[in-house]
Design a protein around this motif. Structure first.
Motif, PDB file in Angstrom:
ATOM      1  N   ASP A 180     -11.215  60.527   3.777  1.00  0.00           N
ATOM      2  CA  ASP A 180     -10.883  61.094   5.092  1.00  0.00           C
ATOM      3  C   ASP A 180     -12.138  61.532   5.836  1.00  0.00           C
ATOM      4  O   ASP A 180     -12.264  61.320   7.043  1.00  0.00           O
ATOM      5  CB  ASP A 180      -9.928  62.279   4.944  1.00  0.00           C
ATOM      6  CG  ASP A 180      -8.530  61.875   4.501  1.00  0.00           C
ATOM      7  OD1 ASP A 180      -8.217  60.667   4.538  1.00  0.00           O
ATOM      8  OD2 ASP A 180      -7.760  62.771   4.106  1.00  0.00           O
ATOM      9  N   VAL A 181     -13.077  62.151   5.119  1.00  0.00           N
ATOM     10  CA  VAL A 181     -14.333  62.581   5.738  1.00  0.00           C
ATOM     11  C   VAL A 181     -15.102  61.364   6.240  1.00  0.00           C
ATOM     12  O   VAL A 181     -15.603  61.355   7.372  1.00  0.00           O
ATOM     13  CB  VAL A 181     -15.183  63.405   4.753  1.00  0.00           C
ATOM     14  CG1 VAL A 181     -16.604  63.608   5.288  1.00  0.00           C
ATOM     15  CG2 VAL A 181     -14.528  64.744   4.457  1.00  0.00           C
ATOM     16  N   ALA A 182     -15.202  60.329   5.411  1.00  0.00           N
ATOM     17  CA  ALA A 182     -15.953  59.127   5.796  1.00  0.00           C
ATOM     18  C   ALA A 182     -15.348  58.478   7.034  1.00  0.00           C
ATOM     19  O   ALA A 182     -16.071  58.152   7.989  1.00  0.00           O
ATOM     20  CB  ALA A 182     -15.975  58.132   4.636  1.00  0.00           C
ATOM     21  N   ARG A 183     -14.045  58.298   7.050  1.00  0.00           N
ATOM     22  CA  ARG A 183     -13.399  57.662   8.200  1.00  0.00           C
ATOM     23  C   ARG A 183     -13.557  58.514   9.460  1.00  0.00           C
ATOM     24  O   ARG A 183     -13.781  57.986  10.549  1.00  0.00           O
ATOM     25  CB  ARG A 183     -11.926  57.396   7.888  1.00  0.00           C
ATOM     26  CG  ARG A 183     -11.755  56.361   6.762  1.00  0.00           C
ATOM     27  CD  ARG A 183     -10.321  56.075   6.442  1.00  0.00           C
ATOM     28  NE  ARG A 183      -9.745  55.245   7.513  1.00  0.00           N
ATOM     29  CZ  ARG A 183      -8.466  54.924   7.558  1.00  0.00           C
ATOM     30  NH1 ARG A 183      -7.621  55.369   6.641  1.00  0.00           N
ATOM     31  NH2 ARG A 183      -8.007  54.167   8.537  1.00  0.00           N
ATOM     32  N   SER A 184     -13.498  59.834   9.298  1.00  0.00           N
ATOM     33  CA  SER A 184     -13.685  60.726  10.443  1.00  0.00           C
ATOM     34  C   SER A 184     -15.113  60.656  10.960  1.00  0.00           C
ATOM     35  O   SER A 184     -15.333  60.627  12.174  1.00  0.00           O
ATOM     36  CB  SER A 184     -13.328  62.165  10.050  1.00  0.00           C
ATOM     37  OG  SER A 184     -11.961  62.261   9.702  1.00  0.00           O
TER      38      SER A 184
END
Length: 179
Positions: free
Chosen positions: A50-54
């Motif tokens: 989720d952090v990477a995609r954000s």
């Protein structure tokens, strides 16, 4: 459990290091958060994904997830891993953080060591073992650990007769569940 687990490596206190759950909380509450140009996320679970995609969506030039095992052992959902890659996230497997390299009080790079898989651990996944002499640096300006969460006990740490377990949870009576 909204308190990120620290990596336990030198340099974690530097500017440019932010826990994954803090990054996502700020993004969800305000609609934005600080994102670097070269972002490295440590972890293999859904929070790391989720952090990477954000970070990609917020405009980071380069986003890399670093995971100490192989893709097969990653706890994140396969469709989420694939979606992150499709959006431009790079994933480096079999590597573990050793220390944050600093420049003027800010993150400059992350020193990592290559890993190989040994015997299975208590989770059933093969345990990562460091490869001696295989250290190398990854340049970055933002490091986001996302290796797990634990309860934040600040609000109850001064309560009398409350025992905290080794997992940072409240100790309860196994029959009544009372503290």
């Amino acid at each position: 459990a909204h308190k990120g687990i620290e990596l336990g490596i030198p340099g974690e206190e530097l500017k440019g290091v932010c826990q994954g759950v803090d990054f996502l909380r700020e993004l969800n509450l305000t609609g934005t958060t600080k994102v670097g140009k070269k972002v490295c996320i440590i972890g293999g679970g859904n929070v790391a994904i989720d952090v990477a995609r954000s970070a990609v969506r917020l405009g980071a030039d380069e986003v890399t997830i670093l995971y100490r095992r192989t893709r097969k052992e990653m706890p994140a959902w396969e469709e989420e891993i694939q979606a992150a890659e499709d959006e431009g996230t790079k994933i480096t497997y079999l590597a573990a953080p050793q220390m944050v390299v600093e420049e003027n009080g800010h993150v400059k790079a992350l020193r990592v060591i290559k890993m190989e898989l040994g015997e299975p651990d208590s989770s059933g996944r093969r345990r990562p073992v460091p490869v001696p002499g295989s250290e190398y640096d990854i340049e970055m300006d933002q490091l986001i650990p996302a290796i797990g969460q634990q309860p934040d006990l600040q609000a109850i740490e001064k309560c009398e007769d409350l025992t905290i377990s080794k997992w940072n949870t409240t100790q309860v009576n196994p029959i009544t569940f009372a503290t």
